[in-house]
Motif scaffolding. Structure first.
Motif: not given
Length: 250
Positions: A111-117
């Motif tokens: 989804x392009x959200x590495x922080x939440x990943x």
């Protein structure tokens, strides 16, 4: 008197246990049907799984809904569903929560959200329910997210741990070689990509990176050979197109 009370308690517990087993079996059957629907009609599977979830389908309904969103490449929704399921599993001390956190993390990456990943992978790695192999893959996946956040030191620590736990995974060596290349450590990059090539000699991306590293170390003959191999062997892939572009600049 006590033996009689114990016998009565056991007699009451037996039907409850039988009912729980039957309910789990029914849920598994319904889950398999839902997964089959994902393969045939993912949009319909979203509707079916959503309705089942509202009915109280719990883990199985959420898992199927997440799979349906993944099939449709609706990554954020998949991540949210997996994360919700992971929290519910953790609350119920269900060991499946660890795997759900990993699935949530990978969906957040997509989804392009590495922080939440990274947060999801942190939750997975904090549990004691991952096998050594899955723990290694979780470190590998978290490294990918950390690279996206420009945290090279964190990514290197995760990759080194992944190489210890899943040394037979060619992508671990590939990513380690790529990270070393970015850091300018060509000695390690060459060693790691050589190991990746041993494990997956026909993987276009791995062969492409091997060609790039060969060129950076001055072996232009080897670089051209490897680029040509990718360009001719997988011309319609991203790696094939990159290899063709690299050949044009040699």
């Amino acid at each position: 008197m006590i033996p009689i009370l114990l016998a009565l308690a056991a007699a009451q517990a037996a039907p409850q246990a039988d009912a729980a087993i039957a309910a789990e079996a029914a849920a598994e059957t319904r889950y398999r049907a839902c997964v089959a629907l994902v393969r045939g009609n993912a949009e319909q599977a979203v509707s079916v799984a959503s309705a089942w979830r509202v009915e109280g389908g719990g883990f199985h309904a959420r898992q199927c809904l997440g799979l349906a969103y993944v099939a449709l490449e609706r990554w954020q929704q998949a991540a949210e569903v997996y994360q919700d399921a992971a929290r519910a599993a953790d609350a119920g001390r269900d060991p499946r929560g660890a795997d759900l956190w990993v699935q949530a993390g990978n969906a957040w990456v997509a989804a392009g959200d590495p922080t939440r990943a990274v947060q999801a992978f942190d939750s997975a790695l904090a549990t004691q329910h991952l096998s050594s192999e899955l723990r290694g893959e979780a470190h590998l996946d978290r490294a990918r997210a950390l690279v996206a956040l420009d945290n090279a030191a964190g990514a290197r620590a995760d990759l080194d741990r992944a190489l210890e736990l899943v040394p037979a995974d060619p992508m671990a060596w590939y990513l380690s070689a790529e990270l070393a290349r970015r850091a300018g450590d060509l000695t390690r990059a060459r060693a790691d990509i050589a190991r990746a090539m041993e494990l997956a000699p026909d993987h276009p991306g791995i062969v492409l990176l091997a060609g790039t590293i060969a060129g950076l170390t001055g072996d232009m003959v080897e670089a051209e050979r490897l680029y040509r191999r990718v360009a001719e062997g997988a011309p319609d892939s991203d790696a094939g197109r990159q290899a063709s572009a690299s050949l044009a600049t040699l």
